[in-house]
Scaffold this active site. Structure first.
Site, PDB file in Angstrom:
ATOM      1  N   TYR A  33       0.842  -1.194   0.000  1.00 38.94           N
ATOM      2  CA  TYR A  33       0.000   0.000   0.000  1.00 38.94           C
ATOM      3  C   TYR A  33       0.874   1.239   0.000  1.00 38.94           C
ATOM      4  O   TYR A  33       1.875   1.286   0.713  1.00 38.94           O
ATOM      5  CB  TYR A  33      -0.875   0.052   1.252  1.00 38.94           C
ATOM      6  CG  TYR A  33      -1.882  -1.051   1.376  1.00 38.94           C
ATOM      7  CD1 TYR A  33      -1.521  -2.295   1.869  1.00 38.94           C
ATOM      8  CD2 TYR A  33      -3.221  -0.843   1.039  1.00 38.94           C
ATOM      9  CE1 TYR A  33      -2.449  -3.301   1.998  1.00 38.94           C
ATOM     10  CE2 TYR A  33      -4.154  -1.847   1.187  1.00 38.94           C
ATOM     11  CZ  TYR A  33      -3.760  -3.073   1.659  1.00 38.94           C
ATOM     12  OH  TYR A  33      -4.683  -4.072   1.800  1.00 38.94           O
ATOM     13  N   HIS A  47      -5.995   1.977  -1.389  1.00 36.57           N
ATOM     14  CA  HIS A  47      -5.987   0.646  -2.001  1.00 36.57           C
ATOM     15  C   HIS A  47      -4.561   0.203  -2.227  1.00 36.57           C
ATOM     16  O   HIS A  47      -3.650   1.012  -2.377  1.00 36.57           O
ATOM     17  CB  HIS A  47      -6.682   0.697  -3.363  1.00 36.57           C
ATOM     18  CG  HIS A  47      -8.162   0.887  -3.266  1.00 36.57           C
ATOM     19  ND1 HIS A  47      -8.993  -0.069  -2.721  1.00 36.57           N
ATOM     20  CD2 HIS A  47      -8.943   1.906  -3.651  1.00 36.57           C
ATOM     21  CE1 HIS A  47     -10.238   0.370  -2.783  1.00 36.57           C
ATOM     22  NE2 HIS A  47     -10.248   1.577  -3.335  1.00 36.57           N
ATOM     23  N   LYS A  84      -3.981  -4.680  -9.927  1.00 35.18           N
ATOM     24  CA  LYS A  84      -2.766  -4.414  -9.150  1.00 35.18           C
ATOM     25  C   LYS A  84      -1.576  -4.913  -9.949  1.00 35.18           C
ATOM     26  O   LYS A  84      -1.674  -5.878 -10.702  1.00 35.18           O
ATOM     27  CB  LYS A  84      -2.830  -5.151  -7.806  1.00 35.18           C
ATOM     28  CG  LYS A  84      -3.989  -4.668  -6.963  1.00 35.18           C
ATOM     29  CD  LYS A  84      -3.946  -5.227  -5.565  1.00 35.18           C
ATOM     30  CE  LYS A  84      -5.307  -5.212  -4.910  1.00 35.18           C
ATOM     31  NZ  LYS A  84      -5.994  -3.930  -4.888  1.00 35.18           N
TER      32      LYS A  84
END
Lengths: 297, 511
Positions: free
Chosen positions: A224, A232, A263
């Site tokens: 993070y 997020h 991601k």
């Protein structure tokens, strides 16, 4: 493992004896119980995961409460940066004195709660009387009589007393706490894989990222940019050694997963210290590779 | 030393700092029970004040929730004691609502398992004492959870499921019905722990000196009656040889027993002392007619039975079947037009095997089977040589395979195996064992601890760090579990994921 009490005397960490973070081990799982400890850890960037029932509403799974479970890397990090020690199970010592003290504390709590309850009731009745003063009927007299009779007629049964069910160890018994400072004595398995993970963790932490575990995303850590409460995760970090061979289909699988959850996947490998007589205390950095889908145009 | 004293005092201060004062306890009675909702997250941190204040707000909320302690009325708490030798908790005051689905009784005491007690402590229903001091939740974790009771991972799964409302019990291998019991299809309410119900035996008029041998006699009588039935069938219409009959008769010492058990055989076994001669079998099977009440053409009257068959001086007259037939549904089926057409198509090529004269000539099943075999062999002799005499022969004969599945089975090289095949008898490795039985939340109202019934699923707890279960382990676990599906609960630092492997068969029929 017994650590003698005079450890407090040596070592500069231990001079402020009450600033040690107590890590309690349940099997090989490190847990934190006190809120002050958890706050300090978060200040040091260690997030952990809450695994117990929340005191306010124990029968739901949306928000959990104490204890805070730490990853192995987080516990090692705490030991390095702050003063953390594993508090080992205290011996079962016979302490009748403690039981008597507890009973005495309970009694005094009961008497105090009695007076508090009486005062509370009086305030309520006085308020009702105040409201009834404005009316012109006789019900105010009945309330006044009740108020006057309250001192004799009031009863606060023992079963109505409020009791605290402590979350962290309350320390009623006077057995001395035993603590173990060196992490090599902690009941956590240390092998090559956990070493790699710890080096990656430490490196990412030093760059200012917050890390939590990422089993559900197929990786080792979720990275993070800020506190996980508000941001997020950006990366899924996978730790592997430099010379580990990864089959192509595994790389495809993890890249696919990463793009599905938006991601970036990071393959992280700590560099091996080179053999040419370098000082062993200086460790090399960590090499990062990110996976990105590219189109053939 | 002054240093150690102050540090000890400071440490004690730190230990006690989470204890609430009586006024705080009193205030806690009216604390809120709502949980604030988490808001939307941001993507990138910028150094804005807005973000910082929102972060601070979230953190403050977080600490407020975490700091709260459990405060309960003393009257609502159930008092209990941890017995470390037995690794369980014994209740000292009567149990509350949780007793409906948790806990067990042992020698008059109400007890809880370690994980049940810890969960109830976290819910604020039970206060557990050890050596006269109340245990905190931390001490509960440290004392109750060990390798002998439960690991932390298993407790996390237990707590997760309980908080969702499921009823979770410890898995008990002896409660799984074995393969044989399942074949017997015993009713689900059979409870092993109960003492076997004594079945009332009917009074057997056995004289006292014969009692010790009566069980043997009964079985021999059964054998004999069976033998008699068989011999009578095979010698239909013929007189039985005298010799074997006589032997059978004489080996019966206690006639009353056998007559009781063998009342249904056609032969009255009379005391051998009374009659030593043998008798021909009473029934002539060629003349026995079994009334066919279904067909229309039956005359509606049954003759009365032979009076020598009836007990005592009972007299039975003719039986008129008309009122009985009226009770039977012998109405002709009115088929719709489509159904009639379908029936006609089916019947077009239907050859009734019973009309075949050769089949009618067969006296018993053995002859019939021989006839069928012969016909099949003859059919095979008619096979054309250019098809059947070469190296490559047709796969089937015409009419032999009626569905695609049968054809596919003939050409299959890889035989599909069933889930149960090849399960080794050895118990799986220590890390793979079934921990819990889980029952669904909506059955909680009817849940009975004494008859829990078949669980919804069984849970096996594993960790994300550990290996994935291989086929052998999955087969062993599902064999252990019987017909209840096994769910794997993978624990990763508080995150629990449930995985279930479903048996799937590829369809083999092509439509």
């Amino acid at each position: 493992m017994e650590v003698k009490e005079d450890v407090d005397a040596d070592g500069e960490d231990q001079s402020t004896g009450d600033d040690v973070i107590d890590i309690s081990f349940c099997g090989s799982t490190p847990l934190l119980w006190k809120v002050s400890d958890i706050k300090r850890c978060r200040g040091a960037g260690v997030i952990g995961a809450l695994v117990g029932s929340l005191a306010r509403q124990p029968r739901q799974n949306v928000r959990l409460g104490r204890p805070l479970e730490l990853m192995q890397e987080e516990a090692l990090m705490l030991e390095e940066t702050t003063s953390a020690a594993a508090s080992l199970h205290t011996q079962d010592c016979e302490d009748e004195e403690a039981a008597r003290q507890y009973e005495a504390a309970l009694e005094s709590s009961y008497t105090e709660q009695c007076t508090l309850a009486l005062e509370d009731k009086k305030t309520v009745l006085r308020r009702i009387m105040q409201e009834k003063e404005n009316d012109t009927d006789d019900s105010g007299n009945a309330v006044r009589d009740r108020l006057n009779a309250l001192d004799q007629a009031f009863s606060f049964p023992r079963s109505a007393m409020a009791i605290q069910l402590c979350t962290a160890r309350a320390g009623f018994s006077h057995c001395p706490d035993e603590r173990s400072f060196p992490s090599t004595d902690w009941p956590m398995p240390r092998d090559e894989r956990s070493e790699i993970r710890f080096r990656v963790y430490r490196d990412l932490r030093s760059k200012g990222y917050y890390l939590t575990s990422a089993g559900k995303f197929g990786g080792d850590f979720l990275v993070y940019p800020g506190d996980p409460l508000r941001f997020h995760a950006h990366y899924i970090a996978l730790c592997m050694s430099m010379d580990e061979q990864l089959p192509l289909c595994d790389i495809l699988a993890i890249a696919r997963l990463g793009s599905n959850v938006k991601k970036t996947v990071l393959l992280c490998s700590p560099q091996k210290p080179s053999e040419t007589g370098k000082d062993e205390s200086i460790e090399e950095g960590v090499v990062y590779s990110s996976l990105q889908w590219s189109s053939m145009v | 030393m002054a240093d150690s004293e102050t540090s000890a005092d400071a440490r004690k201060h730190k230990i006690f700092q989470e204890l609430l004062s009586p006024s705080e306890l009193f205030q806690a009675r009216c604390q809120s029970h709502k949980i604030p909702v988490k808001g939307q997250k941001d993507f990138l941190p910028n150094a804005s004040e807005h973000q910082r204040s929102r972060l601070q707000q979230s953190l403050d909320e977080h600490w407020t929730l975490l700091q709260e302690e459990r405060v309960e009325r003393l009257g609502n708490l159930v008092k209990a004691v941890w017995v470390s030798e037995e690794r369980r908790v014994e209740l000292q005051s009567p149990a509350g609502k949780f007793w409906h689905s948790m806990g067990f009784s042992d020698r008059g005491k109400q007890c809880l398992h370690a994980e049940e007690a810890l969960y109830l402590m976290e819910c604020g229903n039970v206060q557990v004492f050890y050596r006269d001091l109340p245990l905190s939740i931390q001490e509960g974790y440290e004392r109750f959870l060990s390798s002998e009771t439960l690991t932390v991972d298993q407790y996390q799964v237990y707590g997760h499921l309980k908080r969702l409302g499921y009823v979770v019990n410890r898995f008990d291998l002896s409660s799984v019905p074995s393969e044989y019991e399942r074949q017997l299809n015993l009713p689900a309410s059979v409870d092993r722990q109960r003492k076997p119900v004594k079945r009332k035996r009917s009074q057997s008029p056995v004289s006292s000196d014969n009692r010790s041998t009566s069980p043997l006699e009964k079985t021999t009588a059964e054998h004999q009656s069976e033998k008699q039935v068989k011999s009578n069938e095979s010698l239909a219409g013929q007189t039985t040889p005298d010799q074997p009959q006589g032997e059978l008769m004489e080996s019966l010492p206690a006639p009353e027993d056998s007559s009781e058990r063998t009342w249904w055989t056609e032969e009255h076994i009379q005391p051998p002392s009374a009659q030593s001669q043998t008798r021909a079998p009473r029934w002539d099977f060629k003349n026995l007619s079994f009334p066919d009440l279904g067909s229309w053409s039956r005359s509606a009257c049954l003759e009365s039975p032979d009076p020598s068959l009836l007990p005592g001086a009972l007299e039975v007259g003719d039986c008129h079947m008309t009122p009985w037939l009226r009770r039977l549904n012998v109405k002709e089926e009115k088929l719709s037009r489509r159904q009639r057409d379908r029936q006609r198509d089916r019947d077009r090529y239907h050859r009734d095997i019973n009309r075949d004269p050769k089949v009618r000539d067969c006296g018993n099943w053995a002859e019939y089977i021989k006839l069928m075999e012969e016909r099949r062999r003859q059919q095979q002799k008619q096979r054309p040589a250019h098809l059947w005499e070469r190296e490559v022969t047709p796969l089937t004969q015409p009419g032999q395979c009626t569905s695609h599945r049968e054809v596919l089975e003939r050409i299959s090289i890889i035989k599909s195996s069933s889930w149960w095949e090849g399960v080794s008898r050895a118990p799986p490795a220590d890390q793979w064992k079934i921990s819990f039985d889980v029952y669904q939340p909506d059955t909680v109202a009817e849940f009975k601890k004494s008859h829990p019934g078949k669980p919804y699923s069984r849970i096996c707890v594993c960790s994300f760090d550990g290996p994935v279960p291989d086929l052998r382990i999955m087969k062993q676990l599902s064999c252990q579990s019987g017909d209840v599906p096994v769910t794997f609960a993978a624990v990763d630092h508080g995150d629990i994921s449930f995985y279930c492997f479903k048996n799937f068969r590829l369809p083999s029929d092509v439509y």
